[in-house]
Design an enzyme around this catalytic site. Structure first.
Site, PDB file in Angstrom:
ATOM      1  CE  LYS A  87      -7.310   6.301   0.439  1.00  0.00           C
ATOM      2  NZ  LYS A  87      -8.353   7.130  -0.219  1.00  0.00           N
ATOM      3  CE1 TYR A 143      -4.196   1.367  -0.319  1.00  0.00           C
ATOM      4  CE2 TYR A 143      -3.668   2.624   1.658  1.00  0.00           C
ATOM      5  CZ  TYR A 143      -4.486   2.388   0.572  1.00  0.00           C
ATOM      6  OH  TYR A 143      -5.611   3.164   0.391  1.00  0.00           O
TER       7      TYR A 143
END
Length: 256
Positions: A163, A156
């Site tokens: 995020k 990720y």
């Protein structure tokens, strides 16, 4: 009576019919909201425009969130048509494919800047342009995030950092616009098969692990995220702001 009767909602981030933003658009429409939909570029336009038309969206406009002038003109056009905006949905994230595999050490300066600009700063940019049209209307702003912004997930990488920046921006924005009656929240959705997630290396492995370990022993659906979005956008959540609301079958509570 729909929960969003008479509300005017602008939705950023529909890419195709698997998009979380598309499930949210359909749910908002069912609950009585009037919709404006934007699309990022001509490539997605051919998928987004028919979807927007199928839910009777009043306005369908192009908007590249990297361009402040374009953001400004989109909100001016919406403002002219509607007079005001009640709901803003930010379902936008992007990182170069090469950044979403292998070691985080290989993150490039350009890749970092691009991911943070499109995935996090864009919320601030949209909020700034929307603010004059939302102030005093008890508006609701909603961003979409993922648990990879709080904990480490394989591959990720820079999107996790983006995020994290997005989630903190939600909290700072909630404070910045709260006195104008605007609420800002995020939904942290469990892994879903979307255009965005298809770029993350090993996505199926993550989804499989979540289905095995989450309290509900399954993954979620786009519609379950949309249900939470309706709640957060409606007067049912009138006292809720600055929250990161998990819709992930409870996976985030599990330690081991």
């Amino acid at each position: 009576m729909g929960l969003l009767d008479g509300k005017k909602a602008v939705i950023f981030g529909i890419a195709n019919e698997k998009s979380i933003a598309w499930a949210i658009a359909q749910a908002f429409r069912r609950e009585g909201a009037e919709l404006a939909v934007t699309y990022a570029n001509e490539t997605v336009a051919k998928r987004v425009i028919p979807l927007a038309e199928s839910v009777g969206a009043s306005l369908v406009l192009p908007c590249d969130v990297r361009n402040d002038a374009e953001i400004q003109s989109v909100f001016e056009e919406i403002g002219k048509a509607w007079g005001g905006i009640d709901i803003l949905v930010h379902s936008i994230a992007f990182a170069g494919k090469e950044e979403l595999k292998g070691s985080f050490l290989n993150t490039t300066r350009e890749g970092f800047a691009l991911a943070l600009d499109i995935s996090a700063y864009s919320l601030i940019a949209l909020m700034k342009a929307a603010h004059p049209f939302m102030a005093g209307r008890e508006g609701s702003v909603l961003a979409l995030t993922y648990y990879g912004g709080q904990k480490v997930f394989p591959n990720y990488n820079v999107m996790g950092v983006a995020k994290a920046a997005l989630e903190m921006s939600v909290k700072y924005l909630a404070e910045a616009v709260g006195s104008d009656g605007i609420r800002v929240n995020a939904i942290s959705a469990g892994p879903l098969k979307t255009l965005a997630s298809s770029g993350v290396g090993g996505f199926n492995q993550i989804a499989g692990h979540v289905a095995e370990k989450a309290p509900l022993r399954r993954n979620i659906s786009q519609d379950e995220v949309a249900g939470a979005a309706v709640y957060l956008a409606s007067s049912l959540a009138s006292g809720v702001s600055g929250e990161i609301h998990f819709v992930d079958s409870g996976y985030n509570i599990i330690g081991l």
